[in-house]
Design a protein around this motif. Structure first.
Motif, PDB file in Angstrom:
ATOM      1  N   VAL A  77       1.454 -18.897  -1.049  1.00 48.24           N
ATOM      2  CA  VAL A  77       2.867 -19.165  -0.815  1.00 48.24           C
ATOM      3  C   VAL A  77       3.692 -18.150  -1.607  1.00 48.24           C
ATOM      4  N   LYS A  78       4.638 -17.499  -0.931  1.00 49.91           N
ATOM      5  CA  LYS A  78       5.535 -16.534  -1.568  1.00 49.91           C
ATOM      6  C   LYS A  78       6.859 -17.225  -1.876  1.00 49.91           C
ATOM      7  N   VAL A  79       7.205 -17.271  -3.169  1.00 52.60           N
ATOM      8  CA  VAL A  79       8.424 -17.931  -3.625  1.00 52.60           C
ATOM      9  C   VAL A  79       9.406 -16.856  -4.062  1.00 52.60           C
ATOM     10  N   ILE A  80      10.611 -16.862  -3.483  1.00 49.17           N
ATOM     11  CA  ILE A  80      11.640 -15.867  -3.788  1.00 49.17           C
ATOM     12  C   ILE A  80      12.715 -16.519  -4.647  1.00 49.17           C
ATOM     13  N   LYS A  81      13.054 -15.852  -5.749  1.00 44.57           N
ATOM     14  CA  LYS A  81      14.115 -16.326  -6.642  1.00 44.57           C
ATOM     15  C   LYS A  81      15.150 -15.220  -6.798  1.00 44.57           C
ATOM     16  N   ALA A  82      16.411 -15.590  -6.953  1.00 45.53           N
ATOM     17  CA  ALA A  82      17.482 -14.622  -7.190  1.00 45.53           C
ATOM     18  C   ALA A  82      17.741 -14.554  -8.687  1.00 45.53           C
ATOM     19  N   LYS A  83      17.688 -13.347  -9.249  1.00 44.75           N
ATOM     20  CA  LYS A  83      17.978 -13.144 -10.664  1.00 44.75           C
ATOM     21  C   LYS A  83      19.199 -12.251 -10.793  1.00 44.75           C
ATOM     22  N   GLN A  84      19.748 -12.217 -11.976  1.00 46.71           N
ATOM     23  CA  GLN A  84      20.934 -11.409 -12.226  1.00 46.71           C
ATOM     24  C   GLN A  84      20.636 -10.459 -13.387  1.00 46.71           C
ATOM     25  N   HIS A  85      21.015  -9.191 -13.221  1.00 47.37           N
ATOM     26  CA  HIS A  85      20.813  -8.211 -14.274  1.00 47.37           C
ATOM     27  C   HIS A  85      21.699  -8.561 -15.471  1.00 47.37           C
ATOM     28  N   ALA A  86      21.146  -8.450 -16.669  1.00 49.81           N
ATOM     29  CA  ALA A  86      21.871  -8.890 -17.861  1.00 49.81           C
ATOM     30  C   ALA A  86      23.114  -8.042 -18.137  1.00 49.81           C
ATOM     31  N   LYS A  87      23.008  -6.728 -17.938  1.00 49.97           N
ATOM     32  CA  LYS A  87      24.137  -5.850 -18.261  1.00 49.97           C
ATOM     33  C   LYS A  87      25.079  -5.652 -17.078  1.00 49.97           C
ATOM     34  N   TYR A  88      24.517  -5.352 -15.911  1.00 53.84           N
ATOM     35  CA  TYR A  88      25.343  -4.963 -14.769  1.00 53.84           C
ATOM     36  C   TYR A  88      25.731  -6.122 -13.861  1.00 53.84           C
ATOM     37  N   ARG A  89      25.162  -7.312 -14.065  1.00 58.69           N
ATOM     38  CA  ARG A  89      25.500  -8.517 -13.310  1.00 58.69           C
ATOM     39  C   ARG A  89      25.193  -8.439 -11.812  1.00 58.69           C
ATOM     40  N   LYS A  90      24.397  -7.470 -11.408  1.00 61.89           N
ATOM     41  CA  LYS A  90      24.004  -7.387 -10.004  1.00 61.89           C
ATOM     42  C   LYS A  90      22.859  -8.363  -9.747  1.00 61.89           C
ATOM     43  N   ARG A  91      22.941  -9.059  -8.622  1.00 62.60           N
ATOM     44  CA  ARG A  91      21.893 -10.016  -8.259  1.00 62.60           C
ATOM     45  C   ARG A  91      20.833  -9.320  -7.432  1.00 62.60           C
ATOM     46  N   PHE A  92      19.569  -9.665  -7.678  1.00 61.55           N
ATOM     47  CA  PHE A  92      18.460  -9.100  -6.923  1.00 61.55           C
ATOM     48  C   PHE A  92      17.377 -10.162  -6.783  1.00 61.55           C
ATOM     49  N   ASN A  93      16.516  -9.969  -5.784  1.00 63.77           N
ATOM     50  CA  ASN A  93      15.462 -10.941  -5.503  1.00 63.77           C
ATOM     51  C   ASN A  93      14.172 -10.544  -6.196  1.00 63.77           C
ATOM     52  N   VAL A  94      13.498 -11.551  -6.738  1.00 59.43           N
ATOM     53  CA  VAL A  94      12.194 -11.394  -7.348  1.00 59.43           C
ATOM     54  C   VAL A  94      11.276 -12.405  -6.683  1.00 59.43           C
ATOM     55  N   TYR A  95      10.051 -12.007  -6.369  1.00 58.52           N
ATOM     56  CA  TYR A  95       9.145 -12.954  -5.739  1.00 58.52           C
ATOM     57  C   TYR A  95       7.842 -13.047  -6.514  1.00 58.52           C
ATOM     58  N   LYS A  96       7.151 -14.168  -6.322  1.00 58.05           N
ATOM     59  CA  LYS A  96       5.846 -14.392  -6.910  1.00 58.05           C
ATOM     60  C   LYS A  96       4.998 -15.144  -5.902  1.00 58.05           C
ATOM     61  N   LYS A  97       3.705 -14.862  -5.890  1.00 58.72           N
ATOM     62  CA  LYS A  97       2.797 -15.520  -4.966  1.00 58.72           C
ATOM     63  C   LYS A  97       1.970 -16.563  -5.707  1.00 58.72           C
ATOM     64  N   TYR A  98       1.869 -17.743  -5.129  1.00 64.10           N
ATOM     65  CA  TYR A  98       1.109 -18.840  -5.707  1.00 64.10           C
ATOM     66  C   TYR A  98       0.033 -19.274  -4.721  1.00 64.10           C
ATOM     67  N   LYS A  99      -1.174 -19.576  -5.227  1.00 64.06           N
ATOM     68  CA  LYS A  99      -2.212 -20.172  -4.397  1.00 64.06           C
ATOM     69  C   LYS A  99      -2.074 -21.682  -4.500  1.00 64.06           C
ATOM     70  N   ALA A 100      -1.998 -22.341  -3.346  1.00 62.75           N
ATOM     71  CA  ALA A 100      -1.765 -23.782  -3.316  1.00 62.75           C
ATOM     72  C   ALA A 100      -2.853 -24.469  -2.499  1.00 62.75           C
ATOM     73  N   HIS A 101      -3.182 -25.684  -2.891  1.00 62.89           N
ATOM     74  CA  HIS A 101      -4.235 -26.461  -2.248  1.00 62.89           C
ATOM     75  C   HIS A 101      -3.666 -27.250  -1.070  1.00 62.89           C
ATOM     76  N   VAL A 102      -4.394 -27.234   0.045  1.00 62.12           N
ATOM     77  CA  VAL A 102      -4.038 -28.049   1.216  1.00 62.12           C
ATOM     78  C   VAL A 102      -5.283 -28.801   1.662  1.00 62.12           C
ATOM     79  N   THR A 103      -5.088 -29.969   2.259  1.00 64.86           N
ATOM     80  CA  THR A 103      -6.226 -30.752   2.729  1.00 64.86           C
ATOM     81  C   THR A 103      -6.370 -30.718   4.236  1.00 64.86           C
ATOM     82  N   SER A 104      -5.301 -30.383   4.960  1.00 69.30           N
ATOM     83  CA  SER A 104      -5.359 -30.349   6.417  1.00 69.30           C
ATOM     84  C   SER A 104      -5.067 -28.935   6.910  1.00 69.30           C
TER      85      SER A 104
END
Length: 77
Positions: free
Chosen positions: A21-48
Protein backbone atom coordinates in the motif's frame (compact mmCIF):
# COMPACT_ATOMS: atom_id res chain seq x y z
CA UNK A 1 -3.03 3.98 23.03
CA UNK A 2 -4.93 4.00 19.72
CA UNK A 3 -3.55 2.18 16.72
CA UNK A 4 -2.36 4.22 13.77
CA UNK A 5 -4.48 4.14 10.62
CA UNK A 6 -3.58 5.34 7.13
CA UNK A 7 -5.41 5.54 3.82
CA UNK A 8 -3.57 4.55 0.66
CA UNK A 9 -3.62 2.85 -2.72
CA UNK A 10 -2.71 -0.78 -3.41
CA UNK A 11 0.21 -0.88 -5.84
CA UNK A 12 1.02 -4.62 -5.72
CA UNK A 13 -0.91 -7.80 -4.92
CA UNK A 14 1.48 -10.47 -6.22
CA UNK A 15 2.30 -11.98 -2.82
CA UNK A 16 0.15 -14.48 -0.94
CA UNK A 17 -1.95 -12.82 1.80
CA UNK A 18 0.01 -9.56 1.36
CA UNK A 19 -0.53 -6.30 -0.50
CA UNK A 20 1.75 -3.28 -0.83
CA UNK A 21 0.00 0.00 0.00
CA UNK A 22 1.36 3.42 -1.01
CA UNK A 23 0.48 6.15 1.50
CA UNK A 24 0.89 9.78 0.39
CA UNK A 25 1.30 12.58 2.94
CA UNK A 26 1.61 16.33 2.35
CA UNK A 27 4.52 17.99 4.16
CA UNK A 28 5.60 21.60 4.34
CA UNK A 29 9.16 22.88 3.96
CA UNK A 30 10.35 24.46 7.21
CA UNK A 31 11.96 27.55 5.66
CA UNK A 32 10.13 28.16 2.39
CA UNK A 33 6.65 26.94 3.45
CA UNK A 34 6.10 25.15 0.14
CA UNK A 35 3.95 22.03 0.38
CA UNK A 36 5.11 18.81 -1.27
CA UNK A 37 4.05 15.17 -1.28
CA UNK A 38 6.00 12.41 0.41
CA UNK A 39 5.06 8.76 0.08
CA UNK A 40 5.91 5.52 1.85
CA UNK A 41 5.08 1.93 0.99
CA UNK A 42 3.72 -0.46 3.61
CA UNK A 43 3.22 -4.23 3.37
CA UNK A 44 -0.19 -5.12 4.77
CA UNK A 45 -1.85 -8.44 5.57
CA UNK A 46 -5.09 -9.49 3.84
CA UNK A 47 -7.12 -12.66 4.31
CA UNK A 48 -9.29 -12.55 1.17
CA UNK A 49 -8.61 -11.97 -2.53
CA UNK A 50 -11.12 -9.09 -2.81
CA UNK A 51 -8.37 -6.44 -3.06
CA UNK A 52 -6.82 -5.54 -6.43
CA UNK A 53 -4.28 -3.01 -7.70
CA UNK A 54 -5.66 0.54 -7.61
CA UNK A 55 -8.10 0.02 -4.73
CA UNK A 56 -8.22 2.68 -2.02
CA UNK A 57 -7.90 0.98 1.39
CA UNK A 58 -7.48 1.75 5.07
CA UNK A 59 -4.64 0.01 6.90
CA UNK A 60 -4.17 -0.35 10.65
CA UNK A 61 -1.11 -1.10 12.74
CA UNK A 62 -1.02 -4.57 14.33
CA UNK A 63 1.43 -7.01 15.87
CA UNK A 64 4.35 -8.14 13.66
CA UNK A 65 3.16 -10.85 11.29
CA UNK A 66 6.50 -11.29 9.53
CA UNK A 67 9.79 -9.43 9.15
CA UNK A 68 8.31 -6.60 7.07
CA UNK A 69 4.58 -6.90 7.82
CA UNK A 70 3.05 -5.15 10.82
CA UNK A 71 -0.04 -3.65 9.14
CA UNK A 72 -3.36 -5.15 8.11
CA UNK A 73 -6.04 -4.01 5.70
CA UNK A 74 -9.29 -3.03 7.45
CA UNK A 75 -11.60 -2.09 4.60
CA UNK A 76 -11.94 -0.82 1.06
CA UNK A 77 -12.91 2.83 0.61
Amino acid sequence: MPKRQFEGTIISDKMTNTVVVKVIKAKQHAKYRKRFNVYKKYKAHVTSDDFKIGDQVTIEECRPISKDKCWRVINKI
